[in-house]
Design a protein around this motif. Structure first.
Motif, PDB file in Angstrom:
ATOM      1  N   THR A 287      -7.910   1.790   0.048  1.00  0.00           N
ATOM      2  CA  THR A 287      -8.675   0.938  -0.648  1.00  0.00           C
ATOM      3  C   THR A 287     -10.211   0.897  -0.003  1.00  0.00           C
ATOM      4  O   THR A 287     -11.135   0.007  -0.414  1.00  0.00           O
ATOM      5  N   ALA A 288     -10.175   1.293   1.343  1.00  0.00           N
ATOM      6  CA  ALA A 288     -11.590   0.973   2.217  1.00  0.00           C
ATOM      7  C   ALA A 288     -11.623   2.390   3.068  1.00  0.00           C
ATOM      8  O   ALA A 288     -10.638   2.948   3.482  1.00  0.00           O
ATOM      9  N   ALA A 289     -12.613   2.700   3.000  1.00  0.00           N
ATOM     10  CA  ALA A 289     -13.097   4.042   3.998  1.00  0.00           C
ATOM     11  C   ALA A 289     -14.559   3.711   4.650  1.00  0.00           C
ATOM     12  O   ALA A 289     -15.427   3.114   4.292  1.00  0.00           O
ATOM     13  N   ASN A 290     -14.393   4.390   5.989  1.00  0.00           N
ATOM     14  CA  ASN A 290     -15.723   4.141   6.827  1.00  0.00           C
ATOM     15  C   ASN A 290     -15.716   5.698   7.584  1.00  0.00           C
ATOM     16  O   ASN A 290     -14.860   5.966   8.179  1.00  0.00           O
ATOM     17  N   LEU A 291     -17.135   6.087   7.479  1.00  0.00           N
ATOM     18  CA  LEU A 291     -17.168   7.288   8.338  1.00  0.00           C
ATOM     19  C   LEU A 291     -18.296   6.901   9.663  1.00  0.00           C
ATOM     20  O   LEU A 291     -19.564   6.499   9.189  1.00  0.00           O
ATOM     21  N   ASP A 292     -17.896   7.064  10.482  1.00  0.00           N
ATOM     22  CA  ASP A 292     -18.792   6.933  11.883  1.00  0.00           C
ATOM     23  C   ASP A 292     -18.525   7.824  12.813  1.00  0.00           C
ATOM     24  O   ASP A 292     -17.228   7.684  13.489  1.00  0.00           O
ATOM     25  N   GLN A 293     -19.553   8.589  13.324  1.00  0.00           N
ATOM     26  CA  GLN A 293     -19.248   9.486  14.447  1.00  0.00           C
ATOM     27  C   GLN A 293     -18.236  10.432  14.553  1.00  0.00           C
ATOM     28  O   GLN A 293     -17.612  10.489  15.419  1.00  0.00           O
ATOM     29  N   GLY A 294     -17.910  10.987  13.452  1.00  0.00           N
ATOM     30  CA  GLY A 294     -16.821  12.070  13.252  1.00  0.00           C
ATOM     31  C   GLY A 294     -15.285  11.297  13.134  1.00  0.00           C
ATOM     32  O   GLY A 294     -14.419  12.124  12.985  1.00  0.00           O
ATOM     33  N   ARG A 295     -15.347  10.205  12.590  1.00  0.00           N
ATOM     34  CA  ARG A 295     -14.023   9.506  12.578  1.00  0.00           C
ATOM     35  C   ARG A 295     -14.264   8.769  11.232  1.00  0.00           C
ATOM     36  O   ARG A 295     -15.045   7.973  10.830  1.00  0.00           O
ATOM     37  N   LEU A 296     -13.040   9.172  10.395  1.00  0.00           N
ATOM     38  CA  LEU A 296     -13.150   8.707   9.031  1.00  0.00           C
ATOM     39  C   LEU A 296     -11.978   7.637   8.958  1.00  0.00           C
ATOM     40  O   LEU A 296     -10.781   7.954   9.193  1.00  0.00           O
ATOM     41  N   SER A 297     -12.155   6.455   9.034  1.00  0.00           N
ATOM     42  CA  SER A 297     -11.338   5.311   8.783  1.00  0.00           C
ATOM     43  C   SER A 297     -10.707   4.964   7.553  1.00  0.00           C
ATOM     44  O   SER A 297     -11.503   4.926   6.854  1.00  0.00           O
ATOM     45  N   LEU A 298      -9.640   4.814   7.322  1.00  0.00           N
ATOM     46  CA  LEU A 298      -9.055   4.495   5.942  1.00  0.00           C
ATOM     47  C   LEU A 298      -8.100   3.012   6.041  1.00  0.00           C
ATOM     48  O   LEU A 298      -7.403   3.170   7.071  1.00  0.00           O
ATOM     49  N   ALA A 299      -7.985   2.216   5.205  1.00  0.00           N
ATOM     50  CA  ALA A 299      -7.326   1.193   5.134  1.00  0.00           C
ATOM     51  C   ALA A 299      -6.737   1.201   3.863  1.00  0.00           C
ATOM     52  O   ALA A 299      -7.246   1.728   2.689  1.00  0.00           O
ATOM     53  N   PHE A 300      -5.417   0.467   3.766  1.00  0.00           N
ATOM     54  CA  PHE A 300      -4.636   0.771   2.545  1.00  0.00           C
ATOM     55  C   PHE A 300      -4.139  -0.489   2.154  1.00  0.00           C
ATOM     56  O   PHE A 300      -2.825  -1.078   2.195  1.00  0.00           O
ATOM     57  N   GLY A 301      -5.045  -1.481   1.380  1.00  0.00           N
ATOM     58  CA  GLY A 301      -4.885  -2.839   0.949  1.00  0.00           C
ATOM     59  C   GLY A 301      -4.479  -3.647   2.002  1.00  0.00           C
ATOM     60  O   GLY A 301      -4.620  -3.669   3.209  1.00  0.00           O
ATOM     61  N   ASP A 302      -3.537  -4.690   1.605  1.00  0.00           N
ATOM     62  CA  ASP A 302      -2.709  -5.481   2.377  1.00  0.00           C
ATOM     63  C   ASP A 302      -1.501  -4.943   3.077  1.00  0.00           C
ATOM     64  O   ASP A 302      -0.612  -5.834   3.559  1.00  0.00           O
ATOM     65  N   THR A 303      -1.329  -3.583   3.182  1.00  0.00           N
ATOM     66  CA  THR A 303       0.040  -2.985   3.643  1.00  0.00           C
ATOM     67  C   THR A 303      -0.105  -3.259   5.301  1.00  0.00           C
ATOM     68  O   THR A 303       1.023  -3.113   5.689  1.00  0.00           O
ATOM     69  N   GLY A 304      -1.312  -3.297   5.968  1.00  0.00           N
ATOM     70  CA  GLY A 304      -1.175  -3.273   7.228  1.00  0.00           C
ATOM     71  C   GLY A 304      -1.376  -1.930   7.795  1.00  0.00           C
ATOM     72  O   GLY A 304      -1.440  -1.656   8.988  1.00  0.00           O
TER      73      GLY A 304
END
Length: 124
Positions: free
Chosen positions: A72-89
């Motif tokens: 549900t969320a993505a961020n690309l910063d300095q060669g790192r792609l961070s992902l979040a999956f809703g309220d699952t933690g």
């Protein structure tokens, strides 16, 4: 100021607040995705063909306790792609390595309990 001018000005304020898409690019391919983890474009630079699905869908998903959840969320910063999956933690971080003709994604970390599968770069 007319009502139309006011509406255009207000729409411009909201558009300016929208986060920019991210792009991972090689000499042959450009993959553009949104902060909501939706693939916008998989562009073959030689032909100009966009291979992204016409219906928006998350490009990553995980299976936790037997149920699938899309990113549900993505961020690309300095060669790192961070992902979040809703309220699952659940959160995943992928290391992005770009070469001239290809890129690789490597799972750098996975936070959260009960995850049995992680699928990424899922281009429907």
């Amino acid at each position: 100021m007319s009502a139309v001018s006011l509406l255009i000005a207000v729409a411009g304020l909201f558009a300016a607040d929208a986060p920019a898409d991210f792009t991972i690019e090689t000499t042959q391919l450009a993959w553009r995705f949104s902060p909501a983890a939706i693939t916008r474009e998989v562009l073959d630079k030689a032909s100009g063909t966009n291979y992204a699905a016409p219906t928006p869908a998350p490009f990553a998903r995980m299976k936790k306790d037997g149920a699938w959840q899309g990113a549900t969320a993505a961020n690309l910063d300095q060669g790192r792609l961070s992902l979040a999956f809703g309220d699952t933690g659940v959160k995943a971080t992928l290391k992005v390595t770009t070469q001239a003709d290809y890129f690789t994604l490597e799972v750098a970390s996975l936070e959260g309990q009960g995850v049995s599968e992680l699928v990424f770069l899922d281009v429907p």
